[in-house]
Motif scaffolding. Sequence first.
Motif, short mmCIF file in Angstrom:
data_model
loop_
_atom_site.label_atom_id
_atom_site.label_comp_id
_atom_site.label_asym_id
_atom_site.label_seq_id
_atom_site.Cartn_x
_atom_site.Cartn_y
_atom_site.Cartn_z
N MET A 1 0.82 -1.21 0.00
CA MET A 1 0.00 0.00 0.00
C MET A 1 0.85 1.26 0.00
SD MET A 1 -2.70 1.35 2.86
CE MET A 1 -2.96 3.11 3.08
N THR A 2 2.00 1.23 0.70
CA THR A 2 2.85 2.42 0.78
C THR A 2 3.31 2.86 -0.60
OG1 THR A 2 3.65 1.81 2.98
CG2 THR A 2 4.98 3.37 1.74
N GLU A 3 3.67 1.89 -1.45
CA GLU A 3 4.11 2.22 -2.80
C GLU A 3 2.98 2.91 -3.57
OE1 GLU A 3 5.62 0.09 -6.94
OE2 GLU A 3 5.21 -1.12 -5.15
N TYR A 4 1.75 2.38 -3.45
CA TYR A 4 0.62 2.99 -4.16
C TYR A 4 0.35 4.39 -3.62
CZ TYR A 4 -0.36 -1.89 -5.44
OH TYR A 4 -0.27 -3.17 -5.91
N LEU A 5 0.45 4.55 -2.30
CA LEU A 5 0.18 5.84 -1.69
C LEU A 5 1.20 6.87 -2.17
CD1 LEU A 5 -0.83 6.38 2.00
CD2 LEU A 5 0.84 7.87 0.95
N ASP A 6 2.48 6.49 -2.20
CA ASP A 6 3.52 7.40 -2.67
C ASP A 6 3.28 7.80 -4.12
OD1 ASP A 6 4.74 7.30 -0.25
OD2 ASP A 6 6.39 5.98 -0.86
N PHE A 7 2.93 6.82 -4.93
CA PHE A 7 2.74 7.09 -6.35
C PHE A 7 1.55 8.04 -6.56
CE2 PHE A 7 0.84 6.08 -10.49
CZ PHE A 7 1.92 6.35 -11.32
N LEU A 8 0.42 7.73 -5.97
CA LEU A 8 -0.75 8.58 -6.14
C LEU A 8 -0.52 9.97 -5.57
CD1 LEU A 8 -3.65 6.09 -5.28
CD2 LEU A 8 -3.08 7.01 -7.53
N GLY A 9 0.15 10.02 -4.41
CA GLY A 9 0.36 11.31 -3.76
C GLY A 9 1.27 12.24 -4.53
N SER A 10 1.99 11.70 -5.52
CA SER A 10 2.89 12.55 -6.32
C SER A 10 2.30 12.88 -7.68
CB SER A 10 4.24 11.85 -6.50
OG SER A 10 4.09 10.64 -7.21
N GLN A 11 1.03 12.48 -7.92
CA GLN A 11 0.41 12.72 -9.22
C GLN A 11 -0.82 13.61 -9.07
OE1 GLN A 11 2.05 11.44 -11.71
NE2 GLN A 11 3.31 10.00 -10.57
N ALA A 12 -0.99 14.51 -10.02
CA ALA A 12 -2.23 15.28 -10.08
C ALA A 12 -3.34 14.38 -10.62
CB ALA A 12 -2.05 16.50 -10.98
#
Length: 603
Positions: A1-12
Amino acid sequence: MTEYLDFLGSQAPYDALDEGDLAALAAEAELDLFPAGSVIIKAESPALDHIWVIHSGSVEVVDRGRVMDQLGPGDTFGHISLLTRLSPALSIRAREDTTCLRLKDPRTVLKHPEKLKFSHFGTLVSRERLTSNAALNRNPGSVRALMRSIIWSDAEDSSADVARRISEGGHSCALVRTPHGTGIVTDRDFRERIGSGEFSPTAPIGMLASTPALAVRGDTSQAEAFARMLDSGVHHLVVTEGASGPIGVIRTVDFASAAIRNPLRIRSAIEASTDLDSLIIAARDLKATVVELAVNGEPGLHVGNLMSAVVDAILRKIITLTPGPDLPLSWVLLGSMARREPLPRSDVDTALVWDAPLGASKSAEVRAYAESVLVSMEACGLKRCDDGANAVSPLFSRSRAEWQVAATNWMDRPAGENALLFSSIVIDSRALTDVQLGRALTGTVRSSPRSEEFLHALMLESLAIHPPSGFVRGFFVDHLRRRREAVDLKRVGLTPVASIGRWVSAVTRDTRGSTLDRLRRGAEAGVLSQDESDTLAGAFEQFYELLLERDVRALSSGASVTSSRIGMDDLDTLTRRHLRESFRSIAAIQQAIEASWSIRVKA
């Protein structure tokens, strides 16, 4: 989940979500793998109840067999059908092996779904427009849509005669019929081989031609053709059609779509890198692609945004490849790279945030790891900050609590040593990994009370650098009426506008995005008038374009780029006039803000 959270959190637009909503959305995400060629969404299928965000790879947007667009990592698709409850108008097909995060309808997951502001991708237009525009029948996704007519010659024709026909036709190449197949001769061949005296202008053109000419089929995608040009180091391709043979030619400068020239190819190579050596090779293409984008007319700030995306990918890969301490750790970008508006010569400013306080020995271990990352970053052609804003410094590597205490102190005591400088650094920060942890920096700006004393002090700091007041007899005149032969356009042009955007961020409690995003939000919040916002944005774009053009010229010639100083002789008459007006407008807005700042912060 952390990987998904980081990825989404860095995208508009997902970077607009608060921590709770971002975590809730990431918790619902599922990873889907689509082999190359597979249809992910079929046009006219039932309305969707979920959306996808591309994690790696790329997809094509297809209208009845015609490729209309390409989407890459970070792009969302399926949202139009989800939000409208209508059948998808266009199909989505995996261009290569692609992984996507599948997300539930955000409205069923988030407390504040209104913070997500999706946009159409460029090809989502009406069926009527698609079918009524005959030009679209040529398939904008293929090279056929961009090809130019052919100037033919025989191998025995004189070079001078072929050069004349190329010039009269407004072309840059001709195809040559030879016993060994179709050859090609370009304007560069004339400059380098005839201009140098290697061949006489009367020499047969067949002696200059490169045979066989590099060719692609007419249905080849523009992206694939552009990648082949990059791989082969050529600027022209022949377009063929089955038994008909050559039907046209295409040049590098004919690629007018950012979707083709963007760094998808580099990002794919970065993602495929398995060690530092292969990553260094992939990263070499960055500056060449920046030059290519700029030379072909891509808007300057778009070039900066694309450059930032590649730098992000390089750093993430380095962090993945570098063994580090076993503890939660967030890498954070600062400055222009955080705002996604770097220039080719920009440093990469970094910071680190870890979860809990560490002892001296453990902190030293983390900073030693950070040094390894920065050394690898430099090996990839990216420069660390000369002024010390680097994750190896104790000032820029702290625990979450230490960052929060420091940021609160800077805002509570703006008169303290370097308080305003560090407040500005915190405002201009963007978490690259472990987004929730990295938000400890900007989270303080969003959640802490900000006194009028702080906003006033930050306002004065933001207005401290003044643009030139005018031009007199070939000199710049600064605000103290001193004559200067040259000015640092980054300092007296970009910085004053970026500083106003930073102050707007502190007032609105929204630090996201670029300088232009901040100026727009300032107008929406009443901190700036619409005219002020538009004027500052236009000036910022103008300054950025001039500096980018300067950097690109240096990169193209192989010269080092160490200064953003511009002299009067570097500017033509029209540019001087525009600069003068921009400088005067910025100065007037600075005066207006200083005179009415207290009213603006209460708007």
